[in-house]
Scaffold this active site. Structure first.
Site, PDB file in Angstrom:
ATOM      1  CE  LYS A  52     -22.565 -23.050  -9.461  1.00  0.00           C
ATOM      2  NZ  LYS A  52     -21.297 -23.784  -9.288  1.00  0.00           N
ATOM      3  CB  THR A  53     -18.286 -23.285 -13.651  1.00  0.00           C
ATOM      4  OG1 THR A  53     -19.232 -23.977 -12.848  1.00  0.00           O
ATOM      5  CG2 THR A  53     -16.989 -24.067 -13.660  1.00  0.00           C
ATOM      6  CG  ASP A 240     -18.735 -23.784  -7.043  1.00  0.00           C
ATOM      7  OD1 ASP A 240     -19.605 -22.888  -7.060  1.00  0.00           O
ATOM      8  OD2 ASP A 240     -18.645 -24.652  -7.935  1.00  0.00           O
ATOM      9  CD  GLU A 241     -23.072 -25.509  -6.256  1.00  0.00           C
ATOM     10  OE1 GLU A 241     -23.981 -24.887  -5.665  1.00  0.00           O
ATOM     11  OE2 GLU A 241     -23.170 -25.914  -7.425  1.00  0.00           O
ATOM     12  CD  GLN A 298     -29.381 -23.136  -8.348  1.00  0.00           C
ATOM     13  OE1 GLN A 298     -29.187 -24.253  -8.831  1.00  0.00           O
ATOM     14  NE2 GLN A 298     -28.791 -22.055  -8.813  1.00  0.00           N
ATOM     15  NE  ARG A 665     -31.399 -27.290 -12.296  1.00  0.00           N
ATOM     16  CZ  ARG A 665     -30.374 -26.498 -12.058  1.00  0.00           C
ATOM     17  NH1 ARG A 665     -29.165 -26.890 -12.359  1.00  0.00           N
ATOM     18  NH2 ARG A 665     -30.558 -25.304 -11.541  1.00  0.00           N
TER      19      ARG A 665
END
Length: 822
Positions: A52-53, A240-241, A298, A665
């Site tokens: 995503k980044t 973002d997020e 998330q 993770r």
């Protein structure tokens, strides 16, 4: 086709394919769609590890490269300064100096820039101060003291948490008061605290961190002309997020993306701001293009005010929004992703997506059912050592847990196993303030002359004993040549006032009672002279329980309005459970033996290793990180889902998302572990496997049991919910009806009846100047006999590498290992 500036073409413009095309090289189709989309609203649902980044930074670079935006027209918002700096650096790497002028910052940083410029409008100086959490607590402490609100149970931390939550909902003291029950004295007092806090901030021309966003929203709503300046400026807003945004942040984004009304467009044009080119046929400036990136799966910060509805209902808020799903994962193996998909698929009200990868299935997930938390920790330590021997750096390994209290067993075993580790985002168990407080009570009983310990507990929990009283006690003790403890017993003659005197005397009596509990009974008069001296039947756990109850330390934490005290109470409960384990494993040991054991473990030096340290952290802290190998521990009912969250609306769903975050993770190896018994509220009880384990297909997990197969009622089947069953075996009942356990046949040698499990944790010992060399034979209290293969480290950090005859290879910290040379 988009025209782009080309210095090599006559007139400077070229109709060649846009240079932005280079930015999509190597992107998958969904990533490319997200980068190239041009429209009013875009939701990028970015699964874990889906890049995503990269998509966000390439989208920003694409907007600039194609001249769809100038740098000054872009506002990109992240949640941390680190993420903002990384994004800024990535865009600069793609475009060079052409990226200068963008606003890439956190919510708070962006709001500070706006408020500094517009401070006059809301009655603030442009040099206003920003108070951090510590500053806020100092102010609230003074207010609570002035109002005597502490007598009603108010604490600075508790008041701060409630005020912060209200401000994140854009509420102030007046709006809260309109809906509060003003017949409740507690509510009336809180409203007054809130009002005085707001007044003191205003008098000091100061804002706290929550104000930064709330005041900016207020500024835009109260002053449409001011809002229009920023609505006109920022034509592309990227967040973002987005799943972690709270109501205030959500409101800020909505204010910035509102269209500018025709009359305001006309006014700005008349003032020399050339905005006509931005207006549509109605004369309005359309709202800015909004891109949000996030993953509802998330969303794990509801306790901080994050509202999952912000991302779930994005399409309702912005009709016609384009939604792009990023499902290709570039981090984990397919087995890990399949487990994650299976777990999160049980949450409803989510946009369905299935993470997949092109790297292959990878190794199976390893599952482990231990008998105790220490058994679980020993398994983890052994597996970490095996990974390290295979070439995995310690820094590429992480251990996750739901609560900080779970670190106690992990830390003890890691110290004994000479594993280098660090607690990320937290404090080591024995260094936590609440553990030091409880230990100080025990130390004061064992050593009445320890003035440092007595000073620590004198006003813990709060008894109204201030520094002046402590000084008076110390002076009295010095003048009369008595100990500080004796001065406490004589407090009645110091003229300190009835309330303070009663508090000191009560504490002194409590410590004396605990000390008497440890005094052995007097032997009968007719006892033989050579009869062994009787020992006290009172255990260390009995003494600690008496102290915690009599002092009110545990009750103060449990009844506190400070949300952090809930975790602190769990830690103290864990210490109490530790004393019970110690009593069981060392029936003849004394309080001094226990204190010695703890001090040796707590004082063990941090080990150095060229490959870094193993990271220990909560599942909440783990978000955004990734490791080669991940251990998710304590997957039991009451821990995951946590007993408190499990009973709250939406709680089990958020706990499942937390488990999902932990699973995703891991890049290559994933371990899931649980214990048969776990300490809760100071009691050791049978622990049931988490409901989430049953959601993982059994073919994905290779279950290991210790030392044989951990079975349920009657020994008819493995206890792990999805371990392989015999044909016709019931998958559910054998686990949830378990109330006793047996050991089935396994590949390991059968143990003699009554033998102890090999991972039982013995008391540590101080080996002093014991020296070992390669080739020496040793005997370990738990692992039996073995041969030292090498010795590494220096001084107190010396580590013996031992090949045991039956337990295999282990590493031992020589200073505290229960070993002897043979």
């Amino acid at each position: 086709m988009t025209l782009i500036l080309d210095p090599d073409e006559p007139g400077g413009w070229s109709d060649a394919p846009p240079a932005a095309s280079a930015l999509v090289d190597g992107l998958n189709p969904e990533q490319r769609e997200a980068v190239e989309y041009r429209g009013p609203a875009l939701l990028i649902v970015a699964g874990a590890g889906s890049g995503k980044t990269r998509v966000l930074t390439h989208r920003i670079a694409g907007l600039l490269e194609s001249r769809d935006a100038w740098p000054s027209q872009i506002l990109a918002i992240t949640f941390t300064n680190k993420a903002a700096a990384e994004m800024r650096e990535r865009v600069r790497h793609l475009l060079g100096d052409g990226a200068d002028g963008m606003w890439i910052s956190t919510f708070h940083s962006a709001c500070v820039r706006i408020l500094r410029r517009e401070a006059d409008a809301i009655g603030l100086s442009s040099t206003f101060t920003i108070y951090d959490s510590a500053d806020t607590r100092v102010i609230l402490k003074r207010i609570i003291k002035d109002l005597d609100a502490d007598t009603m149970g108010f604490t600075p931390a508790g008041a701060q948490g409630k005020i912060s939550k209200l401000k994140n909902e854009l509420a102030d003291a007046d709006s809260y008061a309109r809906n509060a029950n003003m017949n409740d004295p507690h509510e009336v007092m809180f409203v007054e605290i809130f009002r005085q806090y707001a007044r003191r901030l205003r008098d000091a021309s100061a804002l706290d961190f929550d104000d930064l966003i709330g005041e900016t929203v207020y500024l835009f709503r109260a002053f449409p002309k001011t809002a229009a300046l920023y609505q006109r400026r920022f034509r592309h807003i990227l967040v973002d997020e987005y799943q972690d945004t709270n109501h205030a942040q959500y409101s800020l984004i909505h204010e910035l993306t509102r269209p500018v009304a025709p009359e305001l467009v006309d006014e700005m044009e008349s003032q020399g701001l050339h905005v006509r080119s931005l207006a549509d046929s109605s004369g309005s400036i359309p709202g800015a293009s909004l891109t949000v990136v996030g993953d509802s799966d998330q969303s794990i910060y509801a306790f901080r005010g994050a509202d999952i509805r912000n991302i779930v209902e994005f399409e309702r808020d912005f009709p016609g929004a384009r939604v792009v799903l990023l499902e290709q994962n570039y981090r984990s193996t397919q087995n890990i992703l399949s487990a994650a998909n299976a777990v999160i698929g049980n949450n409803f009200d989510r946009k369905d997506k299935k993470l997949w990868t092109a790297v292959g299935d990878g190794e199976k997930i390893t599952g482990y059912t231990g008998y105790t938390a220490h058994d679980e920790a020993q398994f983890i330590a052994d597996e970490i050592e095996a990974l390290h021997r295979s070439g995995v750096d310690y820094r590429d390994i992480a251990v996750f847990y739901r609560t900080n209290a779970q670190t106690r067993a992990l830390e003890e075993i890691f110290v004994r196993s000479a594993l280098p580790y660090r607690v990320v985002g937290g404090t080591k168990f024995y260094e936590r303030a609440e553990i030091k407080d409880a230990m100080a009570y025990l130390i004061s009983v064992a050593n009445p002359l320890d003035e440092l310990a007595l000073r620590r507990i004198l006003n813990t929990p709060k008894r109204g004993i201030g520094p002046a009283t402590v000084t008076a006690l110390a002076t009295f003790a010095e003048q009369n040549e008595i100990s500080f403890r004796q001065a406490m017993r004589a407090a009645g003659g110091l003229g300190l006032g009835p309330k303070v005197t009663a508090a000191i005397t009560a504490l002194a009596n409590l410590l004396d009672e605990a000390a008497l509990m440890l005094v052995p009974p007097t032997p009968p008069a007719d006892a033989p002279a050579d009869a062994p001296a009787p020992s006290s039947s009172v255990k260390v756990s009995d003494v600690l329980s008496h102290l915690l109850t009599g002092s009110g330390l545990l009750d103060a934490l449990r009844n506190s309005r400070d949300p952090q005290d809930e975790a602190r109470a769990e830690n103290v409960d864990e210490l109490l459970a530790q004393t019970k384990d110690f009593d069981k494993d060392n029936p003849d040991a004394t309080l001094v033996d226990f204190l010695t054991q703890v001090s040796l473990v707590a004082a063990a030096d941090d080990l150095d290793d060229a490959s870094g340290t193993v990271s220990l952290m909560t599942l909440h802290t783990a978000k955004g990180l990734e490791y080669h190998a991940v251990f998710v521990t304590g997957i039991e009912e009451g821990l995951l889902p946590h007993q408190i969250s499990a009973s709250e609306p939406g709680g089990p769903a958020e706990e499942r998302r937390l488990f999902y975050v932990g699973i995703t993770r891991a890049r290559v190896r994933l371990y899931l572990s649980l214990a048969m018994s776990r300490a809760q509220f100071g009691e050791t009880n049978v622990a049931l496997p988490s409901r989430y384990l049953q959601e993982i297909p059994e073919e994905l997990i290779d279950w290991k049991q210790s030392p044989g197969m951990a079975n349920s009622r009657g020994g008819t089947g493995p206890r792990a919910l999805n371990a392989r069953r015999q044909p016709g075996a019931d998958r559910w009942g054998s686990s949830y009806n378990s109330d006793r356990f047996s050991v089935a046949a396994s590949t390991k040698p059968a143990r003699a009846a009554g033998a102890e499990w090999p991972n039982k944790v013995t008391a540590v010992r101080d080996n002093g100047d014991l020296t070992l060399d390669a080739g020496d034979r040793i005997r370990h209290a738990d692992f039996g006999e073995g041969r030292v293969t090498q010795v590494t480290g220096e001084g107190t950090k010396k580590v013996a590498h031992v090949s045991f005859d039956s337990a295999g290879q282990k590493k031992l910290l020589i200073k505290i290992a229960p070993i002897e040379k043979i």
